[in-house]
Design a protein around this motif. Structure first.
Motif, mmCIF file in Angstrom:
data_model
loop_
_atom_site.group_PDB
_atom_site.id
_atom_site.type_symbol
_atom_site.label_atom_id
_atom_site.label_comp_id
_atom_site.label_asym_id
_atom_site.label_seq_id
_atom_site.Cartn_x
_atom_site.Cartn_y
_atom_site.Cartn_z
ATOM 1 N N ALA A 95 0.845 -1.207 0.000
ATOM 2 C CA ALA A 95 0.000 0.000 0.000
ATOM 3 C C ALA A 95 0.875 1.250 0.000
ATOM 4 O O ALA A 95 2.008 1.226 0.484
ATOM 5 C CB ALA A 95 -0.916 -0.025 1.217
ATOM 6 N N PRO A 96 0.329 2.359 -0.542
ATOM 7 C CA PRO A 96 1.125 3.582 -0.652
ATOM 8 C C PRO A 96 1.631 4.065 0.706
ATOM 9 O O PRO A 96 0.884 4.064 1.684
ATOM 10 C CB PRO A 96 0.129 4.603 -1.228
ATOM 11 N N GLY A 97 2.890 4.449 0.746
ATOM 12 C CA GLY A 97 3.461 5.092 1.930
ATOM 13 C C GLY A 97 3.852 4.166 3.053
ATOM 14 O O GLY A 97 4.347 4.618 4.088
ATOM 15 N N VAL A 98 3.663 2.867 2.881
ATOM 16 C CA VAL A 98 3.924 1.963 4.008
ATOM 17 C C VAL A 98 5.423 1.798 4.224
ATOM 18 O O VAL A 98 6.195 1.616 3.287
ATOM 19 C CB VAL A 98 3.239 0.600 3.788
ATOM 20 N N VAL A 99 5.825 1.891 5.473
ATOM 21 C CA VAL A 99 7.237 1.781 5.853
ATOM 22 C C VAL A 99 7.536 0.389 6.407
ATOM 23 O O VAL A 99 8.572 -0.200 6.125
ATOM 24 C CB VAL A 99 7.591 2.877 6.881
ATOM 25 N N MET A 134 -3.460 -6.937 20.466
ATOM 26 C CA MET A 134 -2.707 -6.390 19.340
ATOM 27 C C MET A 134 -2.128 -7.486 18.464
ATOM 28 O O MET A 134 -1.461 -8.390 18.943
ATOM 29 C CB MET A 134 -1.596 -5.491 19.856
ATOM 30 N N VAL A 135 -2.367 -7.338 17.180
ATOM 31 C CA VAL A 135 -1.969 -8.360 16.219
ATOM 32 C C VAL A 135 -0.820 -7.881 15.340
ATOM 33 O O VAL A 135 0.049 -8.662 14.965
ATOM 34 C CB VAL A 135 -3.202 -8.752 15.366
ATOM 35 N N ALA A 136 -0.826 -6.607 14.991
ATOM 36 C CA ALA A 136 0.233 -6.100 14.113
ATOM 37 C C ALA A 136 0.367 -4.594 14.300
ATOM 38 O O ALA A 136 -0.534 -3.935 14.839
ATOM 39 C CB ALA A 136 -0.086 -6.408 12.655
ATOM 40 N N PHE A 137 1.516 -4.085 13.851
ATOM 41 C CA PHE A 137 1.767 -2.646 13.901
ATOM 42 C C PHE A 137 2.145 -2.214 12.489
ATOM 43 O O PHE A 137 3.090 -2.748 11.905
ATOM 44 C CB PHE A 137 2.907 -2.353 14.875
ATOM 45 N N VAL A 138 1.383 -1.284 11.937
ATOM 46 C CA VAL A 138 1.598 -0.837 10.560
ATOM 47 C C VAL A 138 2.116 0.594 10.597
ATOM 48 O O VAL A 138 1.505 1.465 11.222
ATOM 49 C CB VAL A 138 0.277 -0.907 9.767
ATOM 50 N N ILE A 139 3.250 0.816 9.956
ATOM 51 C CA ILE A 139 3.883 2.137 9.967
ATOM 52 C C ILE A 139 3.893 2.690 8.547
ATOM 53 O O ILE A 139 4.259 1.983 7.598
ATOM 54 C CB ILE A 139 5.329 2.041 10.481
ATOM 55 N N ALA A 140 3.488 3.962 8.415
ATOM 56 C CA ALA A 140 3.479 4.591 7.087
ATOM 57 C C ALA A 140 3.866 6.058 7.211
ATOM 58 O O ALA A 140 3.995 6.585 8.316
ATOM 59 C CB ALA A 140 2.102 4.442 6.446
ATOM 60 N N GLU A 141 4.009 6.686 6.055
ATOM 61 C CA GLU A 141 4.420 8.092 6.030
ATOM 62 C C GLU A 141 3.373 9.002 6.652
ATOM 63 O O GLU A 141 3.699 10.011 7.260
ATOM 64 C CB GLU A 141 4.682 8.544 4.578
ATOM 65 N N THR A 142 2.100 8.675 6.439
ATOM 66 C CA THR A 142 1.037 9.479 7.051
ATOM 67 C C THR A 142 0.107 8.557 7.826
ATOM 68 O O THR A 142 0.064 7.338 7.588
ATOM 69 C CB THR A 142 0.182 10.220 5.992
ATOM 70 N N LEU A 143 -0.653 9.175 8.718
ATOM 71 C CA LEU A 143 -1.600 8.404 9.517
ATOM 72 C C LEU A 143 -2.655 7.741 8.621
ATOM 73 O O LEU A 143 -3.012 6.579 8.817
ATOM 74 C CB LEU A 143 -2.265 9.331 10.544
ATOM 75 N N GLU A 144 -3.149 8.485 7.638
ATOM 76 C CA GLU A 144 -4.187 7.926 6.774
ATOM 77 C C GLU A 144 -3.649 6.749 5.953
ATOM 78 O O GLU A 144 -4.352 5.761 5.739
ATOM 79 C CB GLU A 144 -4.772 9.010 5.862
ATOM 80 N N GLN A 145 -2.407 6.871 5.520
ATOM 81 C CA GLN A 145 -1.809 5.741 4.791
ATOM 82 C C GLN A 145 -1.663 4.528 5.709
ATOM 83 O O GLN A 145 -1.916 3.393 5.305
ATOM 84 C CB GLN A 145 -0.443 6.138 4.226
ATOM 85 N N ALA A 146 -1.289 4.770 6.945
ATOM 86 C CA ALA A 146 -1.150 3.649 7.883
ATOM 87 C C ALA A 146 -2.504 2.991 8.116
ATOM 88 O O ALA A 146 -2.630 1.763 8.151
ATOM 89 C CB ALA A 146 -0.545 4.130 9.196
ATOM 90 N N LYS A 147 -3.547 3.823 8.253
ATOM 91 C CA LYS A 147 -4.886 3.260 8.478
ATOM 92 C C LYS A 147 -5.352 2.465 7.249
ATOM 93 O O LYS A 147 -5.944 1.391 7.398
ATOM 94 C CB LYS A 147 -5.892 4.382 8.763
ATOM 95 N N SER A 148 -5.103 3.028 6.080
ATOM 96 C CA SER A 148 -5.542 2.315 4.868
ATOM 97 C C SER A 148 -4.804 0.988 4.737
ATOM 98 O O SER A 148 -5.401 -0.040 4.397
ATOM 99 C CB SER A 148 -5.290 3.168 3.621
ATOM 100 N N ALA A 149 -3.518 0.994 5.016
ATOM 101 C CA ALA A 149 -2.742 -0.244 4.916
ATOM 102 C C ALA A 149 -3.211 -1.249 5.960
ATOM 103 O O ALA A 149 -3.302 -2.456 5.683
ATOM 104 C CB ALA A 149 -1.255 0.061 5.072
ATOM 105 N N ALA A 150 -3.527 -0.755 7.161
ATOM 106 C CA ALA A 150 -3.976 -1.658 8.224
ATOM 107 C C ALA A 150 -5.238 -2.392 7.794
ATOM 108 O O ALA A 150 -5.422 -3.574 8.101
ATOM 109 C CB ALA A 150 -4.211 -0.877 9.512
ATOM 110 N N GLU A 151 -6.094 -1.697 7.049
ATOM 111 C CA GLU A 151 -7.321 -2.342 6.567
ATOM 112 C C GLU A 151 -7.014 -3.459 5.574
ATOM 113 O O GLU A 151 -7.835 -4.352 5.382
ATOM 114 C CB GLU A 151 -8.237 -1.304 5.903
#
Ligand SMILES: Cc1cc2nc3c(=O)[nH]c(=O)nc-3n(C[C@H](O)[C@H](O)[C@H](O)COP(=O)(O)OP(=O)(O)OC[C@H]3O[C@@H](n4cnc5c(N)ncnc54)[C@H](O)[C@@H]3O)c2cc1C
Lengths: 265, 795
Positions: free
Chosen positions: B61-65, B114-131
């Motif tokens: 997903a976009p922006g995911v670190v 807690m199952v996973a931790f998703v890190i991204a450039e922006t909060l919205e990108q992190a939320k989208s990737a988490a989905e």
């Protein structure tokens, strides 16, 4: 919140055009319901059409028989309006009991009625007074407008522009506030109109509804005692951690009596 | 020049200037260069096997670190979240202590695990990737209530914890209690539920972590009540990092109530993640996420029995409790319903024999731990409710029955049969004061007035005691504490005489920046405005155990007082040199060192100047500088207590309970700042009233979902739920703390639930109602009235 386009038209027609031309677009009233939904990602519109700058959606007028309130009028303005206070005090009181000050200063009549939350207050007044919902396309009678849980007769792209309330001979609203949310756990609006009494209940069921037995009894004698023994069937009423269905049914009668008492004051 | 503002004065709170002008600095205000944003993926199921996690879509997903899971935790060989207390059963068998991985491994055990931790450039990108993260769950049957969890056929959370019982704990002389029961003229019995609560600090939890590869150094900013403890637990036990390479900062924190006094998995995950991605990472919970992950409080099911002789003298108390621990052991978890509960069952009474058995039980719910009062409100509720039940059954007035059994003022120090020894107190004095303040004399008039309006009015009493000032380390160690519970303070007098205090407690609403400055101003005679209190940063403050258990003033304030005394001792030596007198002849009073019987005097400012510019200074025998540090370990708990009186009015038509009057007379020992004490009492009482009338964390029995998942469904009391309260203090001095203080942070929450429920039961007693479970919601009251013996006065 996902990114979306934001529009702020100044004409109703422009708003309708935007809504019908952009797929998954949403009209924004006060945003008290829509914005949290977008933030929680329960809604993800591609475009938001904000009605805040449409002058035709504001204002409160009185033609002697009816009071017409623009869709974008915030609850606090309705509550404080000298016209509403003089002509339909129960409606002003209802508006003053919605949510908290922040909600009352942002939330709008049109947004609340369009949303048709089963626990919202305005639907009880709209149905109880037999008001008319004026939209960008037509006029809809209250009895045809509310179709159950968050459902209304509004078509995609149709905007509520105003609501026209008949001035009643007497009216009262009694609300049992849900302790946490302050929405109506049960709210009953009772109106005595030229054409007879109407009793509308919000909060108790999946949508606002009328109680024919109470209307009949009150047409006979407009007194709290006339409805004291009328019991509402608990079947079909909402049941949750705050109130079980039979308790809600009981509260309908209690609140209806209090609404009649308030109307008689 | 500012003034000395000392002990007993009520200056406005120093810290409010920055809070009220929007200049506080909370974790979520902090921005770091290159910061990324993290989102935790949490289990939607109460109990499930984690069959696998497919990261591919989320990673793409976009922006995911980065996307981190329990497998990555295991691969890095990291430890499990530690429990700070190890309790044992009667035979000395230690509690079952299953691992609590910082990201779930193999299984999830509550909704929100807690199952996973998703890190991204922006909060919205992190939320989208988490989905997009694909988690394969095999859903298992779940259990949320303690009664269900101990049934033989209940779903088992852990393979090696039979019947989900973590520990079958007990305290007291069982045989003595049994023999007392055999002799009893009357036995009162009560079954009750102590409802589960959610803490609701105004500021949700948040954390930012950053790693400096140049110095191999970690920094964690976190919303914590005890940053040093977080550093220790996280570095030493979870992430296995050298402690000197870790800095933990808890800046301004917007309330805690206990919720922030645990080491949370989020803190460890984000610290670990920041090193893996070599970028700062930020996470801020929203309210709903907090509800699914902040440790909850209370949640007991209890059966109590009180044995009395024919005159109403208490002979023995027997209590059996099932206490909910949730899905894992949190930092203080098993300590709360055991050591902080059973030793308080003596209350303010002379009950000679007490036995308490607590089964500490795992369920598929958020871990349960300390929440304001922690164990002591539960104990007080048991004692103060069963006293009322006994009074009603024996036909003895409730106040009279209390008096007959109260520990008289002269009997202190008083050894209870359940470990604790109360050093001081005057419960009768508090009761007498409260009876007057609450105008109990005229209650009958008010009740009759209510009756005329179709309402039921009731009065409820709670004469209680608590144990706070956590904690004497040696004593706590015997009870299972795995750490010390002392506190430390440094008093740094600057060359021109201003003072910085470095203290290990943490201020998150209690007003320490004011109270502690008053103590220093009082002791050192320096202007109040010239004292600043520094806390919450492990790189600035030497060490500390933090703030909880009403310990900050009692333990931290004592350390501060000791450190200030050391400054005075050194100051005397310097003064003796400067004034050419012997040290014994130096008299110190409020910032002035004088030669006894003369007018020769040096101010503390002059002493500080000489200490830092030691041109004329006894360098051969004394080090320069004026800075002293003290650690203080209390010799006993402190025992605040008092009498609370609640008055309620009930509308039988709707079942609504309205609290119409509330009076509290509390013994909190020495009062440093009466305004702050009053505020603490108000806040505490409101939270106790919340438990009694409004708050309830409800799980769905079959799905294990948290039904009261937001403030729309979890009712925190608001201003219009409450009357103006009358609060006053009736103090006896603590005999073992340096200033005689006892602590006041939790008393309100401890005393009030029983007072309110006793009032509700009193209002309904004419209908045969003998108990009402909390919260006394309108629906619950209406239901009781439906079932009550008399017809409801509804119509
Ligand atoms: C904390 C809180 C407490 C509340 N308590 C109460 C309460 O006690 N009683 C109560 O009744 N309500 C309560 N509300 C709801 C509040 O009254 C909102 O105002 C109402 O839900 C929606 O109005 P809005 O103007 O904010 O609409 P928005 O949130 O902007 O829109 C809501 C929906 O209506 C649509 N919409 C908005 N305007 C129009 C229009 N003119 N024509 C067609 N569609 C439109 C939107 O597209 C959206 O789908 C509460 C809300 C909150 C947040």
């Amino acid at each position: 919140m996902r990114a979306f386009a934001y529009h702020q038209p100044s004409e109703i027609s422009d708003a309708v055009t935007l809504l019908t031309s952009v797929e998954d677009s949403k009209v924004l009233g006060g945003g008290m319901t829509l914005i949290p939904t977008i933030k929680q990602r329960l809604a993800a519109p591609t475009a938001v059409v904000d009605l805040a700058k449409v002058p035709a959606l504001k204002g409160i007028s009185d033609d002697g028989e009816t009071v017409t309130i623009g869709a974008m009028t915030p609850h606090a303005v309705v509550a404080a309006s000298p016209i509403v206070q003089a002509r339909i005090p129960a409606l002003a009181q209802l508006a003053s009991e919605i949510g908290d000050p922040a909600v009352r200063n942002r939330g709008t009549l049109g947004g609340s009625v369009a949303n048709n939350d089963p626990s919202a207050d305005y639907p009880a007044a709209v149905l109880g007074l037999g008001a008319t919902i004026i939209t960008s396309a037509r006029e809809i009678a209250a009895d045809q407008f509310f179709l159950g849980l968050f459902e209304t007769a509004l078509q995609p792209g149709e905007i509520i522009t105003a609501i026209r309330f008949p001035v009643p001979l007497a009216a009262g609203y009694a609300k049992f506030k849900a302790p946490a949310s302050r929405y109506a756990l049960v709210g009953v609006f009772v109106a005595k109109l030229a054409g007879g009494v109407r009793v509308a209940v919000t909060g108790a069921g999946p949508g606002v509804f009328r109680v024919a037995a109470m209307e009949q009894a009150l047409n006979g004698s407009f007194e709290p005692t006339s409805i004291a023994s009328i019991k509402i069937d608990a079947a079909g009423l909402a049941s949750d951690i705050h109130a079980e269905a039979d308790y809600r049914a009981h509260l309908v009668t209690v609140m209806a009596k209090r609404a009649v008492a308030a109307a008689s004051r | 020049m500012g003034q000395v503002i000392g002990i007993g004065a009520a200056p406005k709170r120093k810290e409010d200037q920055r809070f009220l002008t929007g200049r506080g600095n909370y974790v979520s205000d902090i921005k770091r260069p290159g910061m990324t944003f993290g989102v935790f993926v949490r289990s939607p199921h109460a109990h499930a096997v984690l069959r696998g996690i497919d990261k591919a879509a989320a990673l793409a997903a976009p922006g995911v670190v980065a996307v981190l899971t329990g497998e990555d935790v295991a691969a890095d060989g990291l430890g499990s979240l530690p429990c700070g207390w190890g309790i044992s059963d009667a035979k000395g068998v230690p509690m079952k202590e299953p691992p609590f991985p910082m990201l779930a491994q193999g299984k999830v055990r509550f909704v929100g695990d807690m199952v996973a931790f998703v890190i991204a450039e922006t909060l919205e990108q992190a939320k989208s990737a988490a989905e997009l993260l694909s988690v394969d769950y095999e859903v298992l049957p779940s259990v949320v209530g303690v009664l269900d969890a101990v049934r033989p056929d209940a779903p088992q959370l852990f393979d090696d914890v039979p019947n989900n019982v973590c520990c079958d704990w007990e305290l007291g002389d069982k045989a003595a209690v049994e023999s007392a029961f055999r002799k009893a003229a009357h036995v009162a019995k009560l079954s009750l539920v102590n409802n589960r609560l959610i803490g609701n600090p105004m500021e949700p939890r948040a954390a930012i972590a950053e790693y400096d590869p140049g110095k191999s150094h970690h920094t964690l900013w976190t919303t914590s009540q005890f940053p040093h403890v977080v550093r220790f637990l996280m570095s030493a036990l979870v992430l296995k990092l050298p402690e000197h390479k870790v800095r933990v900062v808890a800046p301004d924190v917007g309330g805690g109530f206990g919720v922030k006094q645990f080491h949370y998995g989020e803190e460890a995950v984000i610290t670990w993640a920041a090193k893996r991605v070599l970028r700062p990472v930020k996470w801020v919970a929203d309210r709903s996420e907090g509800y699914l992950s902040d440790r909850h409080g209370r949640d007991h099911v209890t059966e109590a029995e009180l044995a009395l002789d024919e005159n109403g003298k208490f002979l023995a108390l027997r209590v059996k409790t099932l206490a909910n621990m949730g899905g894992y052991l949190s930092t203080f978890g098993p300590n709360i319903p055991t050591n902080l509960y059973a030793p308080l069952l003596g209350g303010v009474y002379t009950t000679p024999a007490i036995y308490c058995n607590v089964k500490v039980v795992f369920t598929n719910t958020v871990p349960v731990d300390a929440y304001r009062g922690a164990g002591r409100p539960e104990a007080t509720f048991v004692v103060e409710r069963i006293v009322d039940v006994a009074a009603a059954e024996m036909g003895i007035d409730r106040v009279e029955l209390r008096r007959r059994n109260m520990i008289p003022k002269e009997a202190y120090p008083y050894q209870t049969p359940v470990l604790v020894q109360y050093d001081s107190g005057d419960p009768m004095g508090c009761l007498d004061g409260a009876l007057v303040a609450a105008d109990v004399k005229n209650f009958g008039v008010r009740k009759a007035e209510s009756a005329r309006n179709g309402k039921f009015r009731g009065l409820g009493f709670s004469t209680y005691v608590e144990a706070c000032g956590l904690a004497p380390s040696r004593f706590a160690g015997r009870l299972g504490a795995r750490g010390g519970l002392y506190e430390s303070a440094t008093v740094r007098v600057h060359p021109a005489g201003q003072v910085t205090v470095l203290i290990g407690t943490h201020n998150h609403g209690q007003g320490h920046e004011t109270t502690f400055a008053q103590i220093v101003s009082d002791k050192l005679g320096v202007p109040f405005e010239n004292v600043d209190i520094v806390f919450g940063d492990t790189d600035r403050v030497q060490f500390g155990m933090g703030t909880y258990g009403s310990r900050s003033l009692v333990v931290g304030g004592a350390a501060l007082s000791k450190a200030a005394d050391k400054v005075i001792v050194k100051g005397k030596k310097i003064a003796a040199h400067l004034l050419e007198a012997s040290e014994q002849d130096i008299h110190y009073e409020s910032g002035k060192f004088s030669v006894a019987g003369t007018d020769r005097v040096k101010t503390i400012e002059e002493i500080a100047g000489a200490a830092y510019v030691p041109h004329n200074y006894p360098l051969e025998i004394l080090e320069p500088g004026l800075e002293e540090q003290a650690y203080y370990d209390p010799v006993n708990f402190t025992y605040p207590g008092g009498c609370h009186i609640a008055e309620v009015e009930i509308d039988p038509e709707t079942g609504i309970v309205t609290l119409v009057n509330y009076t509290a007379v509390d013994d909190v020992g020495t009062v440093i700042n009466p305004m702050i004490v009053e505020g603490q009492l108000h806040g505490g009482i409101v939270q106790g009233v919340g438990q009694a009338l409004y708050e309830n964390a409800v799980y769905d029995d079959s799905s294990g979902q948290l039904v009261s998942g937001s403030l729309m469904d979890y009712c925190v009391p608001r201003a219009d739920h409450l009357p103006m309260m009358k609060v006053a203090t009736h103090s006896t001095l603590c005999t073992h703390t340096p200033m005689g203080v006892k602590g006041c942070g939790e008393v309100g929450t401890i005393g009030s639930p029983a007072a309110v429920i006793n009032a509700v039961v009193d209002a309904l007693s004419h209908l045969g109602v003998t108990h009402v479970d909390m919260p006394a919601t309108p629906n619950r009251i209406w239901r009781l009235l439906q079932n009550a013996s008399l017809p409801v006065a509804a119509e």
